[in-house]
Design an enzyme around this catalytic site. Sequence first.
Site, PDB file in Angstrom:
ATOM      1  CB  CYS A 102      -0.925  -0.006   1.210  1.00  0.00           C
ATOM      2  SG  CYS A 102      -1.977   1.462   1.332  1.00  0.00           S
ATOM      3  CB  CYS A 198      -6.638  -0.092   5.970  1.00  0.00           C
ATOM      4  SG  CYS A 198      -6.108  -0.582   4.319  1.00  0.00           S
TER       5      CYS A 198
END
Length: 370
Positions: A102, A198
């Site tokens: 990410c 997340c």
Amino acid sequence: MTEPARTVVVGMSGGVDSSVTALLLKQQGWQVIGLFMKNWEDDDDDAYCSTRQDLVEVAAVCDVIGIDLEVVNFSAEYKDRVFAEFLREYRAGRTPNPDVLCNAEIKFKAFLEHAMKLGAARIATGHYARVREADGRVELLKGVDLGKDQSYFLYRLNQAQLARTLFPIGHLHKHAVRRIAEQARLPNFARKDSTGICFIGERPFREFLQRYLPTEPGEIRSLDDERPVGRHQGLMYHTLGQRKGLRIGGIKPGGSKRGDAAGEHAAWYVARKDMRNNRLYVVQGHDHPALLAARLTAGDLSWVAGAPPEVGRAYSARTRYRQADAPCTITALDAQRLELAFDAPQWAVTPGQSAVLYSGDVCLGGGIID
């Protein structure tokens, strides 16, 4: 300096770290733009993983600091570049670290490209890390607060990305960051740090993974004697060194069941996955030799300086986040493969995780453990 040269876009999550990052830059005279990244949409209204409250927090902070806020949706990029790879790795029996990908693909690529389109000179995030110029290159350094250091997640960043990045809280300890936020009356100064992946949030991991990967139950066997000791619901749910969730407690090393609660038998740990036979192998005892590795190989290499470190030199490495640096030596290295030998065997070195090399405080880069 011209106006664009003093413009910085800050990635803001709603947490105290990114909020103080924006505050400090504003105090230093930067023209600050807050940017909230929406990276996940599949279940945005889910109680476990909603971005709505995060955005409310960010808006409140920006109002107190006095900066503009922009919201951008990177969900498509995230799904293509990060989540798809996450699923591929689990299908292959490895344990990926999506935060590493990410950072490389979203926070310091898609986000950076977007910030440049806005006319900004720099981007900034609330990571506990530092950058330093040395000999014409940009170095990535550990955060001063070693308990919060996040350089491990940033090792895939390159020179172009780091040259445009600021880490304003990298020289601070967490308690100092919270104190700054409280003194500035930021509404989230006491907000609890987020944990976990997340897009999974606080929901049970198995429940989430079952949405995307079919369950394939199979045998759990003892690695030492091949005897069956239980059943698993899918190899994807397990990782090396795992103790909880095996549901095979109560068996002594000799093989007999225990009826008392004394718990004299050693705990079971995941030691190996047999993908071909869909079999999970376990061992008893935290310090079982099968859980220790004196060497590792890694691929998909990335070096911060753009060039690899020297073979034969002593460095230190981490094979998981929040692990103490382990002294090691590079024994072999080419464009595709890195081999490390540790001074002392390391516990539960896990395929799919990252092996990250350091020279003192300087993060050199690393690769994905084979």
